[in-house]
Design a protein around this motif. Sequence first.
Motif, PDB file in Angstrom:
ATOM      1  N   HIS A 196       0.805  -1.311   0.014  1.00 17.58           N
ATOM      2  CA  HIS A 196      -0.006   0.091   0.138  1.00 17.58           C
ATOM      3  C   HIS A 196       0.860   1.333   0.069  1.00 17.58           C
ATOM      4  O   HIS A 196       0.329   2.302  -0.217  1.00 17.58           O
ATOM      5  CB  HIS A 196      -1.104  -0.012   1.278  1.00 17.58           C
ATOM      6  N   LEU A 197       2.235   1.166   0.251  1.00 18.40           N
ATOM      7  CA  LEU A 197       3.163   2.500   0.544  1.00 18.40           C
ATOM      8  C   LEU A 197       2.807   3.125  -0.667  1.00 18.40           C
ATOM      9  O   LEU A 197       2.677   4.366  -0.589  1.00 18.40           O
ATOM     10  CB  LEU A 197       4.453   1.812   0.707  1.00 18.40           C
ATOM     11  N   HIS A 200       0.117   6.072   0.298  1.00 17.86           N
ATOM     12  CA  HIS A 200       1.109   7.206   0.801  1.00 17.86           C
ATOM     13  C   HIS A 200       2.003   7.869  -0.239  1.00 17.86           C
ATOM     14  O   HIS A 200       3.062   8.630   0.072  1.00 17.86           O
ATOM     15  CB  HIS A 200       2.267   6.783   1.710  1.00 17.86           C
ATOM     16  N   ASP A 231      -3.354   5.978   7.012  1.00 19.44           N
ATOM     17  CA  ASP A 231      -3.533   4.617   7.310  1.00 19.44           C
ATOM     18  C   ASP A 231      -4.854   4.539   7.976  1.00 19.44           C
ATOM     19  O   ASP A 231      -5.541   3.677   7.975  1.00 19.44           O
ATOM     20  CB  ASP A 231      -2.139   4.347   8.410  1.00 19.44           C
TER      21      ASP A 231
END
Length: 425
Positions: free
Chosen positions: A180-181, A185, A338
Amino acid sequence: MTPEDHKLLSETGKGTAMGELLRRFWMPAVLSRELPEADGAPVRVRLLGEDLVAFRDTRGRVGLLREHCSHRGASLFYGRNGECGLRCWYHGWKYDLDGNCVDMPNVLPGQDFKHRIKHPAYPCVERNGAVWTWMGPRADMPDLPELEWLTVPEDHAFVSKRLQLCNWMQGMDGDLDSSHLAFLHGNPLKARTTELPDKSPGWLLEDPVPKIELEAMPAGLLMAARRRADATSFYWRVNQWFMPGFTTIPLAGDSPQAGHAWVPIDDTKVWTFTFSWHPRRKLSDAELERMRTGSNVHARLIPGTTIPYYNQSNGYAEPDAPPAGQPWMRITDLQAQDMAMTESMGPLWDRTLENTGPSDAVIMRTRRRLIEAARHLRETGEAPRIAPADYRLRPVSVQLPEGASWREAIAEAVIARPETFQVSV
Ligand code: FES
Ligand SMILES: [Fe+2]
């Protein structure tokens, strides 16, 4: 996931399979600074669905008692704390740290039965800014796990705590989910590529499909995520998941390293304890100030509370930020991103509806490990055999030429001893 496995993973109360497994591990319960002085105000603490009260006694030791008095249930939160015990305000029954009823002033001497009262109490150990507790059978109580943040000198470490409104595993899954990084993000990582000299934010950003290698360890899993760094080298990010709810995060440069403890409040809320530590040096005043007010790993909180400043009620966004076209565009804080994702699943997401794939391999492995350990405990009475020293590992990230072995490269640096510390890339 089958409905049975989902239920087993989700329920943490007394008598449930996972609840009993969790009670075979030390957990952080409360921050030391929540109990700043001997004979000060007690603090309500809910853990694994149990309502408890923590207090610091006259000698400075911390106790954790069931909240409701053994006489007729008044809350010991209103108890009078003093002379080495917590005295229920209703009729004055007094309990010491171990739950012994040491005074029963509303009954004539000779008629009292205080020796027969054993109020539920959990042993506590205070270390590096947090009070840890053991809620399992006393006969099986091991020493504290030797997580590096618990073994360094006190001024090398900092801990904070925040409330998250979802099942504990929803929160923890985010730490185990490398893929997901780059997506979630993207914006903060992009900002870091220009603000910081580190190259790793750029590498994280550019490779949304890291290759993951996993290694089982006695205390959990070692995870290595490989991303392309340049034409001839890879970026390897190695970290740990420790049973039952601890994760580590490698941070680049001479920064303190970081970790989380995911501690269920009940099945739909979790305490996220965030730990920072430097294996070799004191934390600087500037680092501590950033951690207290909200850093890249410690949440910014509403002052005087454990509630994150960015939360459901403000859409995880700065309240007076200029309006943006779509909700996600307003959420710029990394931890708020998150939380927005893991809380948006709802307080208890139904995992039978998931469609997991190769990118979820780490999550599936940790779930499997917890489910098997919980079933084994229920069927045989045996808890996982993990020695405190099995937790002596730390996160590290390295840049290595293609073909080099990450295992060899980090073999020393992951062992949590001051002399093996190596600066991460
Ligand atoms: S309810 Fe606590 S002393 Fe009576
Ligand atoms: Fe994240």
